[in-house]
Scaffold this motif. Structure first.
Motif, PDB file in Angstrom:
ATOM      1  N   LEU A 267      -0.364  -9.068  -6.634  1.00  0.00           N
ATOM      2  CA  LEU A 267      -0.789  -7.838  -6.891  1.00  0.00           C
ATOM      3  C   LEU A 267      -1.254  -7.091  -5.648  1.00  0.00           C
ATOM      4  O   LEU A 267      -0.832  -5.837  -5.595  1.00  0.00           O
ATOM      5  N   VAL A 268      -1.645  -7.535  -4.591  1.00  0.00           N
ATOM      6  CA  VAL A 268      -1.705  -7.130  -3.343  1.00  0.00           C
ATOM      7  C   VAL A 268      -0.365  -6.721  -2.551  1.00  0.00           C
ATOM      8  O   VAL A 268      -0.191  -5.711  -2.148  1.00  0.00           O
ATOM      9  N   THR A 269       0.819  -7.708  -2.810  1.00  0.00           N
ATOM     10  CA  THR A 269       2.252  -7.251  -2.456  1.00  0.00           C
ATOM     11  C   THR A 269       2.629  -6.097  -3.081  1.00  0.00           C
ATOM     12  O   THR A 269       3.228  -5.141  -2.578  1.00  0.00           O
TER      13      THR A 269
ATOM     14  N   GLY B  47      -3.377   2.184 -11.414  1.00  0.00           N
ATOM     15  CA  GLY B  47      -3.050   0.933 -12.350  1.00  0.00           C
ATOM     16  C   GLY B  47      -3.194  -0.533 -11.359  1.00  0.00           C
ATOM     17  O   GLY B  47      -3.669  -1.431 -12.215  1.00  0.00           O
ATOM     18  N   LEU B  48      -2.664  -0.385 -10.360  1.00  0.00           N
ATOM     19  CA  LEU B  48      -2.835  -1.706  -9.380  1.00  0.00           C
ATOM     20  C   LEU B  48      -4.290  -1.977  -9.399  1.00  0.00           C
ATOM     21  O   LEU B  48      -4.744  -3.302  -9.284  1.00  0.00           O
ATOM     22  N   VAL B  49      -5.008  -0.932  -8.900  1.00  0.00           N
ATOM     23  CA  VAL B  49      -6.657  -1.257  -8.521  1.00  0.00           C
ATOM     24  C   VAL B  49      -7.250  -1.766  -9.828  1.00  0.00           C
ATOM     25  O   VAL B  49      -7.920  -2.879  -9.923  1.00  0.00           O
ATOM     26  N   SER B  50      -6.780  -1.325 -11.018  1.00  0.00           N
ATOM     27  CA  SER B  50      -7.326  -1.706 -12.439  1.00  0.00           C
ATOM     28  C   SER B  50      -7.019  -3.083 -12.434  1.00  0.00           C
ATOM     29  O   SER B  50      -7.752  -4.119 -13.113  1.00  0.00           O
ATOM     30  N   ALA B  51      -5.477  -3.577 -12.322  1.00  0.00           N
ATOM     31  CA  ALA B  51      -4.920  -4.863 -12.658  1.00  0.00           C
ATOM     32  C   ALA B  51      -5.821  -6.060 -11.561  1.00  0.00           C
ATOM     33  O   ALA B  51      -6.126  -6.945 -11.977  1.00  0.00           O
ATOM     34  N   LEU B  52      -5.873  -5.466 -10.176  1.00  0.00           N
ATOM     35  CA  LEU B  52      -6.838  -6.419  -9.385  1.00  0.00           C
ATOM     36  C   LEU B  52      -8.155  -6.604  -9.936  1.00  0.00           C
ATOM     37  O   LEU B  52      -8.701  -7.639  -9.626  1.00  0.00           O
TER      38      LEU B  52
END
Length: 177
Positions: free
Chosen positions: A39-41, A72-77
């Protein structure tokens, strides 16, 4: 009587000697879920696309979907347990999380809030420019600078791994208005 006191002293000394190293040992940092690195990548990749879409000449159509992708990536993290969830004031049904965050919430949560704020500020600037006005390159550059610094803080304070290619940087020299 002397034997009892000596035996108790010996037991107390052994107990102290055996428990002291454990008490002085630093607790190990909680292990991050396996999904965090990926996810960070992904976050670093979306940030790179965002920077290249906005600088040196803003391509607002290309960056607009990236704003939603970043959020969306912040939410996934958060739902993967890589970041703490935002506090809520009213009891509402929360989405089920696969993993609960176990890191340093007091250091990490303010950075998560700053990250969301920076992404929202960038979105507001981009959407405002889509309304027909010319994008303010100086303002976009300032927001991107803050966003990239916040992501660097996020990796450090939340214990997230640095992506293999690192984080993007702003082009040097910076564009002028």
């Amino acid at each position: 009587m002397k034997k009892t006191i000596t035996a108790l002293s010996l037991v107390a000394a052994l107990f102290t000697a055996s428990s002291t190293p454990a008490a002085l040992a630093t607790p190990a940092a909680p292990e991050l879920p396996a999904a965090c690195a990926g996810l960070v990548t992904d976050l670093a990749g979306k940030l790179t696309k965002t920077v290249t879409s906005l600088l040196p000449l803003p391509n607002l159509g290309a960056v607009t979907p990236l704003i939603g992708d970043l959020l969306g990536l912040v939410s996934a993290l958060q739902s993967s347990g890589c970041l703490p969830a935002l506090p809520v004031s009213a009891p509402v049904p929360l989405p089920v999380k696969a993993v609960e965050y176990t890191g340093p919430v007091d250091q990490c949560l303010p950075v998560v809030l700053n990250l969301i704020s920076s992404i929202a500020g960038l979105g507001g600037t981009v959407l405002g420019a889509l309304g027909g006005g010319l994008p303010d390159v100086g303002k976009i550059t300032g927001i991107l600078t803050t966003l990239l610094k916040t992501v660097t803080d996020l990796l450090q304070k939340c214990g997230l791994p640095v992506p293999a290619g690192g984080l993007p940087s702003l082009p040097i020299p910076l564009p002028v208005e």
